[in-house]
Scaffold this motif. Structure first.
Motif, short mmCIF file in Angstrom:
data_model
loop_
_atom_site.label_atom_id
_atom_site.label_comp_id
_atom_site.label_asym_id
_atom_site.label_seq_id
_atom_site.Cartn_x
_atom_site.Cartn_y
_atom_site.Cartn_z
N PRO A 145 1.14 -0.81 -0.08
CA PRO A 145 -0.27 0.12 0.17
C PRO A 145 0.82 1.12 -0.21
O PRO A 145 0.14 1.75 -0.73
CB PRO A 145 -0.78 -0.24 1.30
CG PRO A 145 0.30 -1.30 2.85
CD PRO A 145 0.36 -2.07 1.04
N ALA A 146 2.26 1.43 0.54
CA ALA A 146 3.24 2.19 0.87
C ALA A 146 3.79 2.17 -0.77
O ALA A 146 4.39 3.67 -0.83
CB ALA A 146 3.75 1.97 1.42
N ALA A 147 3.90 2.13 -1.85
CA ALA A 147 3.94 1.76 -2.97
C ALA A 147 4.29 3.05 -4.06
O ALA A 147 2.49 3.74 -3.85
CB ALA A 147 3.47 0.56 -4.38
N ALA A 148 4.82 3.83 -4.34
CA ALA A 148 4.68 5.53 -5.58
C ALA A 148 4.51 5.16 -6.20
O ALA A 148 4.50 4.16 -7.37
CB ALA A 148 6.25 5.90 -4.96
N PRO A 149 3.52 5.94 -6.62
CA PRO A 149 2.87 6.15 -8.28
C PRO A 149 3.83 5.51 -9.06
O PRO A 149 5.62 6.39 -9.58
CB PRO A 149 2.39 7.36 -8.44
CG PRO A 149 1.87 7.78 -6.99
CD PRO A 149 3.15 7.17 -6.76
N GLY A 150 3.91 4.79 -10.17
CA GLY A 150 4.82 4.54 -11.47
C GLY A 150 4.19 5.74 -12.98
O GLY A 150 3.60 6.04 -12.97
N GLY A 151 4.06 4.12 -13.34
CA GLY A 151 4.38 4.80 -15.17
C GLY A 151 4.98 5.29 -15.36
O GLY A 151 6.19 5.77 -15.13
N ARG A 152 4.61 5.98 -17.09
CA ARG A 152 5.99 6.69 -17.26
C ARG A 152 5.91 8.02 -17.15
O ARG A 152 5.37 9.23 -18.20
CB ARG A 152 5.88 6.76 -18.94
CG ARG A 152 5.98 5.31 -19.95
CD ARG A 152 5.45 5.05 -21.22
NE ARG A 152 5.82 4.13 -21.86
CZ ARG A 152 5.51 3.29 -22.90
NH1 ARG A 152 5.77 5.21 -23.54
NH2 ARG A 152 5.39 2.49 -23.55
N ARG A 153 6.73 8.63 -15.99
CA ARG A 153 7.30 9.91 -15.59
C ARG A 153 5.95 10.59 -16.18
O ARG A 153 5.62 11.64 -16.50
CB ARG A 153 8.08 10.51 -16.73
CG ARG A 153 9.34 9.95 -16.71
CD ARG A 153 10.49 10.17 -17.49
NE ARG A 153 10.72 11.91 -17.37
CZ ARG A 153 12.04 12.18 -18.21
NH1 ARG A 153 12.48 11.85 -18.98
NH2 ARG A 153 12.16 13.34 -17.49
N PRO A 154 4.58 10.28 -15.06
CA PRO A 154 3.70 11.01 -14.57
C PRO A 154 4.38 12.39 -13.89
O PRO A 154 5.10 12.45 -13.26
CB PRO A 154 2.92 10.14 -13.90
CG PRO A 154 3.72 9.32 -13.34
CD PRO A 154 4.33 9.47 -14.57
N ALA A 155 3.23 13.88 -14.75
CA ALA A 155 3.66 14.76 -14.16
C ALA A 155 3.26 15.12 -13.03
O ALA A 155 2.97 13.89 -12.10
CB ALA A 155 2.57 15.86 -14.65
#
Length: 284
Positions: free
Chosen positions: A146-156
């Protein structure tokens, strides 16, 4: 008791409860802001019986101290968990927790769990203020972390901050289901509410980029905190909902939230992982 009661929706909920004759405990992180909120409520409801409790809900040590103080008194028979922030993903508290996660989700998890024992066999209602089920459907929680940071392709940065917020609000919904399930057979009910998109809450003060710049433009078109307070205050007081538990409401109507927020296995996994994260035993 109302958390986040020094302004916005929380203050409006507290004012409504005070107008009904309840003794209301206002919870906020600043003595000065608590005093100003108390004065505003008294100006609107001169007979209001109010107490204040200062606690920074982003710090679990202060949440535990708050729960301990409340446990030494007759515990509240209504708890409205309203406090929330949208903080940058890299905003970490002195306890090493991301501030949005700690304030919006871990704090109510610890606080509500800690009040179950003192409440005992008395009747009580827990109301957890959530967010739009439609919007949140697109932000499932990693229940294993639950503490995982948001991932993805360099979101703003602003989008990352909102993703943290959205996930924390989905965790709130899952907390409603998990805690209600564990309290079956007790006289404590647990329900969630979406207050609507409301202006004047100050929730995005620490947000970044487009999220922050859009808020002032959209605010004039949104209703104020009194509208946002309606469903949470109704859940806290209505005879219609006295025995209802494990439900989520929008505009006083029961609403369906995303399947990933109601799946029993996912809710149980999140409960256990959160217990580990907060140092509590899995068993209630």
């Amino acid at each position: 008791m109302v958390t986040g009661a020094t302004g916005g929706i929380g203050e409006a909920v507290a004012r409504r409860l005070a107008a009904r004759g309840a003794t209301v405990v206002l919870v906020g992180r600043s003595d000065a802001r608590l005093d100003r909120a108390r004065r505003r409520i008294l100006a609107a409801v001169p007979h209001a019986e109010l107490r204040t409790e200062r606690a920074d809900l982003s710090l679990l040590s202060e949440v535990r101290e708050l729960a301990a103080r409340l446990g030494e008194q007759p515990p509240p028979d209504v708890v409205v968990s309203n406090a929330a922030v949208i903080a940058p993903p890299d905003d970490v508290t002195s306890e090493g927790l991301q501030r949005t996660l700690a304030t919006n989700y871990l704090a109510p998890y610890v606080l509500l769990r800690s009040l179950v024992g003192p409440i005992g066999g008395r009747r009580a209602r827990f109301v957890v203020v959530g967010a739009s089920p439609t919007v949140l459907a697109r932000f499932p929680v990693d229940v294993h972390d639950p503490a995982a940071a948001p991932g993805g392709r360099r979101p703003a940065p602003g989008l990352k901050a909102f993703t943290c917020y959205a996930r924390s609000k989905n965790m709130n919904t899952m907390l409603v289901h998990a805690l209600a399930d564990r309290l079956k057979g007790s006289r404590i009910t647990v329900n969630g509410a979406h207050p609507g998109i409301i202006k004047g809450t100050g929730i995005g003060e620490d947000s970044l980029g487009a999220l922050k710049s859009l808020s002032p433009l959209l605010n004039p078109f949104f209703p104020g905190p009194d509208v946002g307070a309606d469903t949470p205050a109704w859940l806290a007081t209505s005879p219609e909902t006295e025995h209802v538990t494990g439900r989520f409401y929008v505009k006083r109507r029961q609403a369906t939230t995303a399947p990933h927020t109601t799946d029993p296995a996912r809710c149980d996994t999140l409960w256990i992982r959160t217990a580990e994260l907060t140092g509590l035993p899995p068993s209630l």
